[in-house]
Design an enzyme around this catalytic site. Structure first.
Site, PDB file in Angstrom:
ATOM      1  N   TYR A 243      54.228  26.988  38.331  1.00  0.00           N
ATOM      2  CA  TYR A 243      54.239  25.778  37.501  1.00  0.00           C
ATOM      3  C   TYR A 243      55.288  25.850  36.391  1.00  0.00           C
ATOM      4  O   TYR A 243      55.240  25.090  35.450  1.00  0.00           O
ATOM      5  CB  TYR A 243      52.858  25.537  36.877  1.00  0.00           C
ATOM      6  CG  TYR A 243      51.810  25.034  37.843  1.00  0.00           C
ATOM      7  CD1 TYR A 243      52.153  24.611  39.118  1.00  0.00           C
ATOM      8  CD2 TYR A 243      50.474  24.970  37.469  1.00  0.00           C
ATOM      9  CE1 TYR A 243      51.192  24.159  40.001  1.00  0.00           C
ATOM     10  CE2 TYR A 243      49.503  24.511  38.356  1.00  0.00           C
ATOM     11  CZ  TYR A 243      49.872  24.111  39.612  1.00  0.00           C
ATOM     12  OH  TYR A 243      48.913  23.653  40.487  1.00  0.00           O
TER      13      TYR A 243
ATOM     14  N   LYS B 208      47.692  37.964  45.263  1.00  0.00           N
ATOM     15  CA  LYS B 208      48.114  38.073  46.654  1.00  0.00           C
ATOM     16  C   LYS B 208      49.275  39.055  46.696  1.00  0.00           C
ATOM     17  O   LYS B 208      50.366  38.755  47.203  1.00  0.00           O
ATOM     18  CB  LYS B 208      48.501  36.670  47.163  1.00  0.00           C
ATOM     19  CG  LYS B 208      48.715  36.560  48.632  1.00  0.00           C
ATOM     20  CD  LYS B 208      47.439  36.464  49.441  1.00  0.00           C
ATOM     21  CE  LYS B 208      47.787  36.418  50.920  1.00  0.00           C
ATOM     22  NZ  LYS B 208      46.642  36.605  51.802  1.00  0.00           N
TER      23      LYS B 208
ATOM     24  N   ASP C 274      42.935  34.537  48.674  1.00  0.00           N
ATOM     25  CA  ASP C 274      42.420  33.775  49.817  1.00  0.00           C
ATOM     26  C   ASP C 274      41.018  34.269  50.195  1.00  0.00           C
ATOM     27  O   ASP C 274      40.104  33.474  50.440  1.00  0.00           O
ATOM     28  CB  ASP C 274      43.389  33.826  51.014  1.00  0.00           C
ATOM     29  CG  ASP C 274      43.902  35.221  51.327  1.00  0.00           C
ATOM     30  OD1 ASP C 274      43.611  36.156  50.551  1.00  0.00           O
ATOM     31  OD2 ASP C 274      44.584  35.387  52.351  1.00  0.00           O
TER      32      ASP C 274
ATOM     33  N   ASP D 243      44.168  27.296  39.242  1.00  0.00           N
ATOM     34  CA  ASP D 243      44.010  25.850  39.343  1.00  0.00           C
ATOM     35  C   ASP D 243      43.206  25.502  40.596  1.00  0.00           C
ATOM     36  O   ASP D 243      42.207  24.782  40.546  1.00  0.00           O
ATOM     37  CB  ASP D 243      45.408  25.214  39.391  1.00  0.00           C
ATOM     38  CG  ASP D 243      45.374  23.719  39.153  1.00  0.00           C
ATOM     39  OD1 ASP D 243      44.324  23.211  38.723  1.00  0.00           O
ATOM     40  OD2 ASP D 243      46.403  23.069  39.397  1.00  0.00           O
TER      41      ASP D 243
ATOM     42  N   ASP E 225      38.983  24.440  41.026  1.00  0.00           N
ATOM     43  CA  ASP E 225      38.569  23.174  41.649  1.00  0.00           C
ATOM     44  C   ASP E 225      37.593  23.455  42.793  1.00  0.00           C
ATOM     45  O   ASP E 225      36.625  22.719  42.998  1.00  0.00           O
ATOM     46  CB  ASP E 225      39.773  22.408  42.208  1.00  0.00           C
ATOM     47  CG  ASP E 225      40.336  21.397  41.211  1.00  0.00           C
ATOM     48  OD1 ASP E 225      40.247  21.661  39.998  1.00  0.00           O
ATOM     49  OD2 ASP E 225      40.856  20.356  41.658  1.00  0.00           O
TER      50      ASP E 225
END
Ligand code: ATP
Ligand code: MG
Length: 325
Positions: free
Chosen positions: A119, A166, A198, A222, A226
């Site tokens: 980002y 990751k 993941d 983020d 969610d």
């Protein structure tokens, strides 16, 4: 001295849920509220989504309560997080009695890196066929986040935290992130457990109880928060705090929800819980607890907005919370 709180409702349901939170803040403390404009509507009117006055207001205030911005979210939220020097986004995901949740045992907090990762805005269009994105990870930002995480678990008498990454694929960037976070935790005698981001998505759905505090890079935080919202009753439930060295910006995790904006039925819980975090951040611990308890009571007993299966309006829920504080 009276603390100054900047109020920036933004777009869509931000205009409906933020005033509810301001009423509740006003009921529990003595604050000076200053109002700022930002978002799609502001851009349509003034040509810019984030006027300088709003940026300055947020930078100068002791704390900000923010709603949401629609299409212009990146032009508003990213600079505002920067205005308060925020480097961590604290996102608690908790299931509440009275709210239908896929995983009622969920009670965890994401500590999301808030300044870099994917980002940080370095995107390029190199040809008609090819676009690239540069992912930025620094040791300093990762260490700063880890210091915050160590303090966070210490204050809550927890032994340690999970680190989601990751690094098996993004060996350079997430490798740096993981190494920096784990090194800081080691220095503080705080335990860490690594989890691939993941795999975390699966584990948190199957057995959320094993997670208490999860430290993540920006995008992972983020997306995974969610996902956790889905486990606890939807986006209307998740508050967040963008914390900086002296200042904070408090906002619901959800966006402007254009599909229900203007109907007066948005769930104000996420924003009210954000206001409770704001109070605690300013040192009003009792007031923060009172607001949190009032929201919990109303979630348990109703009234509920349609997203929680009820037929109450935003205002009905706000009034019920006001009655209890
Ligand atoms: P944005 O681009 O501003 O993020 P969005 O379309 O992604 O907008 P979100 O605000 O992220 O919308 O919401 C996603 C879904 O969750 C929508 O269907 C929305 O109605 C619902 N939702 C989000 N927040 C709330 C809330 N506070 N109360 C009820 N429903 C909500
Ligand atoms: Mg959204």
């Amino acid at each position: 001295m009276t603390d100054q709180i900047a109020v920036v409702p933004g777009d869509g349901i931000g205009q409906e849920v933020v005033p509810v939170a301001v009423d509740v803040l006003d009921a529990v403390g003595e604050f000076e509220f200053v109002h700022g404009e930002a978002g799609d509507a502001t851009k349509a009117e003034t040509g810019t989504a984030l006027p300088e006055e709003t940026y300055d207001l947020v930078a100068e205030s002791d704390a900000t309560i923010f709603g949401a911005a629609g299409e212009t979210a990146a032009d508003v939220v990213l600079p505002l997080r920067e205005a308060v020097g925020s480097f961590v986004n604290v996102r608690p995901a908790r299931a509440y009695p009275g709210v239908d949740a896929l995983r009622p045992e969920t009670d965890l907090v994401f500590l999301r890196e808030n300044t870099e990762g994917v980002y940080s805005g370095h995107e390029d269009r190199l040809s008609d066929d090819l676009s690239t994105l540069t992912r930025v990870i620094t040791t300093s930002a990762s260490e700063r986040l880890a210091e915050f995480a160590c303090e966070y678990v210490d204050e809550r008498d927890l032994d340690g935290f999970h680190v989601a990454h990751k690094a098996n694929v993004m060996r350079e960037t997430d490798g740096r992130f993981r190494d920096a976070v784990v090194a800081v935790a080691d220095e503080h005698g705080v335990e860490t457990e690594e989890v691939l981001m993941d795999a975390f998505a699966t584990h948190v759905c199957l057995d959320p109880e094993q997670f208490k505090v999860v430290v993540c890079p920006n995008l992972a935080g983020d997306v995974l928060s969610d996902l956790a919202a889905g486990l606890v009753g939807g986006l209307g439930m998740l508050p967040s705090a963008n914390v900086g060295p002296e200042n904070g910006l408090f906002e619901p995790v959800h966006g402007s929800a254009p599909d229900i904006a203007g109907e007066g039925v948005a769930n104000p819980a996420a924003t009210l819980l954000s206001a409770a975090m704001l109070l605690s951040h300013l040192g009003y611990d009792d007031e923060g607890d009172r607001v949190r308890a009032a929201v919990e009571d109303v979630l348990a007993d109703g009234p509920h907005t349609p997203d929680l299966g009820g037929d109450a309006t935003t205002e009905d829920v706000g009034d019920a919370v006001l009655d209890r504080v």
